[in-house]
Design an enzyme around this catalytic site. Structure first.
Site, PDB file in Angstrom:
ATOM      1  N   ALA A 126       2.273   4.422  22.318  1.00 58.32           N
ATOM      2  CA  ALA A 126       2.191   4.534  20.853  1.00 58.32           C
ATOM      3  C   ALA A 126       0.755   4.313  20.387  1.00 58.32           C
ATOM      4  CB  ALA A 126       3.103   3.508  20.202  1.00 58.32           C
ATOM      5  N   HIS A 162      -1.865 -10.584 -19.059  1.00 59.50           N
ATOM      6  CA  HIS A 162      -1.012 -11.770 -19.163  1.00 59.50           C
ATOM      7  C   HIS A 162       0.443 -11.337 -19.164  1.00 59.50           C
ATOM      8  CE1 HIS A 162       0.350 -15.721 -20.384  1.00 59.50           C
ATOM      9  NE2 HIS A 162       1.115 -15.119 -21.292  1.00 59.50           N
TER      10      HIS A 162
END
Ligand code: FAD
Ligand code: NAD
Length: 471
Positions: A39, A450
């Site tokens: 892989a 906020h």
């Protein structure tokens, strides 16, 4: 004997090698990449960053479902653990991402060779490279440029008998078939606390043995101490200032010996995770065929532009000096091949973040307070706790703080350390600010939404000048 010719042959397809190969192909080079594992993706995708983060996420959810959700008024009668399913999810993520790299190679026309890459000497200013596949077939290549990106492997200790089962490294600890009753972790570095956290949350008793008198060496000491207090509260036991002298399989468990203040002590464990660092990997690379050697720590030596002593041969990532981080390897790979193609390429080592993916996370960038003190650099410090932040309260994750260090004269941000929720995401703002040479005032004056955790970064920047609002 037929030979394939390339502008660039990359040896190793970790985050350094595969990113370098893709970027070079984008820049118009004929590129080959040799990888010995089936892989692609290297340590990072196969047995490092990705599987560890998959398990950290799953184990955190399990842990929260076990008790923490009750604080939110969510009653989960009894959360069960299907470890095989958790491991399968991790393996699936690894499979998808490693296959994704193969897809990117195809898309970018990078020629992939499966097998071990070995340097075979030089001819007419070019480098000869051989790829030996597992089935015995051999491909010979001639390269104008070679990029060595062979990464690293786990280190061990004298007296420690790694058996790949009861006494193992991170690779084994990412795939235990059952939750160990008692996991002894040797080394309180990044791997020790990350994988220690995984198994602690899944129900193991975890004891961490560390040679130094602190955890997470290299991390800002105040932040590391705060992290240790929280990990201890979570149930992780630490033995600091002890030297592990041996570990071996014993029956269906293991025995660890360590020296504590001159007295030898023994611990029994079901499994031992040895996490005492990693070392560069250059086996079978054939460095001597081109006259290259490694330094005392086994690293390939390069100049500031990743050039080795041999013209046309470059090295990046874990196999050279510097922090062993995937994004550091990627940055170096891109800078190296861009320089080959364009004459320009640069890595800003002062703004490379480092993150420990515990709960809460630890994230740092730039200098620590200890670095600045040692260098005699005058600095101002601003810190702000998550406890005083509305979003952290809403999340129920109020442990920790943001700490910003700025030059006492110019106010330029020199470093930042964060211990707290999503610290790894929050540090990105400071890393970008530092890359632009920002002052703490610049961060403080920027509008932060906020209610967000990022407001803690803004408040810490305000605190550098003694004008934090919410404390
Ligand atoms: P590697 O990823 O090691 O890749 C090198 C590749 O070269 C390998 O695939 C190897 O098989 C191949 N190779 C070697 N020799 C040859 C040869 N002769 N021929 C062909 N192929 C060869 N870093 C982070 O930034 N964030 C994290 O969250 C993080 N978590 C980690 C968790 C664990 C458990 C571990 C072990 C590491 C973690 N790291 C993390 C570190 C990160 O994995 C490495 O810094 C990164 O993979 C280095 O990239 P590299 O390309 O230099 O080398
Ligand atoms: P590390 O260097 O972070 O920690 C190793 C620890 O082992 C140190 O604290 C060291 O003092 C201790 N130690 C050494 N000898 C000892 C002994 N005899 N007895 C007891 N303790 C001893 O190494 P690691 O945790 O193995 O990680 C290896 C590399 O992988 C690191 O360089 C790290 O950058 C990388 N990594 C990164 C991440 C991330 O970015 N989140 C995650 C995992 C790994």
């Amino acid at each position: 004997m037929s030979e394939a010719h390339f502008d660039l042959v990359v040896i190793g397809a970790g985050p350094g090698g595969y990113v370098g190969a893709i970027r070079a192909a984008q820049l118009g080079m004929q590129v080959a990449c040799i990888e010995k594992e089936p892989a692609l993706g290297g340590t990072c995708l196969r047995v490092g960053c990705i599987p560890s983060k998959a398990l950290l996420e799953s184990s955190e959810l399990y842990h929260r479902a076990q008790g923490d959700l009750g604080r939110h008024g969510i009653v989960v009668p009894s959360a069960g653990l299907d470890l095989a399913a958790m491991m399968k999810r991790k393996d699936d993520i690894v499979r998808q991402l490693t296959a994704g790299v193969a897809g990117l190679f195809k898309k970018n026309k990078v020629t992939r060779f499966s097998g071990t890459g070995t340097l075979q000497g030089r001819r007419d200013g070019l480098t000869l490279v051989r790829c030996s596949a597992a089935d015995g077939s051999v491909t010979h290549m001639v390269a104008k440029h070679v990029l060595l990106a062979t990464g690293s492997e786990p280190s061990s200790l004298p007296g420690v008998e790694l058996d790949g089962d009861r006494v193992g490294t991170s690779t084994e600890a990412l795939a235990f078939s059952a939750v160990p009753g008692h996991l002894v972790v040797v080394g309180a570095g990044v791997i020790g606390v990350e994988l220690g956290s995984v198994w602690l949350r899944l129900g193991a008793k975890v004891t961490v043995l560390e040679y130094l008198d602190r955890i997470l060496p290299g991390t800002d000491a105040e932040i590391a101490a705060a992290a240790q207090r929280v990990f201890k509260k979570q149930g992780m036991a630490f033995e600091l200032g002890v030297k592990v002298t041996g570990a071996r399989k014993d029956g269906d468990g293991a025995v660890v010996t360590f020296d504590k203040g001159g007295v030898e002590q023994t611990l029994r464990a079901d499994r031992v995770l040895v996490a005492v660092g990693r070392k560069p990997y250059t086996a079978a690379l054939g460095l001597d065929s081109v006259g290259l050697t490694t330094d005392k720590r086994g690293r390939i030596e390069t100049d500031a532009h990743f050039a080795t002593a041999v013209p046309g041969i470059f090295a990046i990532g874990d196999v050279i000096a510097g922090p062993m981080l995937a994004h550091k390897a990627e940055e170096e790979a891109v800078a190296c091949v861009e320089r080959l193609a364009t004459g320009w390429g640069h890595v800003d080592y002062d703004s490379i973040p480092g993150i420990v993916y515990t709960d809460p996370e630890v994230a740092t960038v730039g200098k620590s307070e200890e670095d600045l003190k040692a260098a005699g650099t005058p600095y101002r410090k601003g810190s702000f706790p998550f406890m005083a932040n509305g979003r952290a309260k809403a999340l129920g994750q109020t442990d920790g703080m943001v700490k910003i260090l700025a030059d006492a004269q110019t106010d330029k941000v020199l470093g930042c350390a964060i211990f707290g929720p999503r610290a790894g995401d929050l540090i990105a703002e400071v890393a970008v600010a530092m890359a632009f040479g920002a002052s703490s005032e610049d961060i403080a004056r920027a509008c932060h939404a906020h209610p967000t955790l990022a407001e803690v970064v803004k408040e810490a920047a305000l605190a550098v000048d003694g004008r934090a609002i919410h404390i």
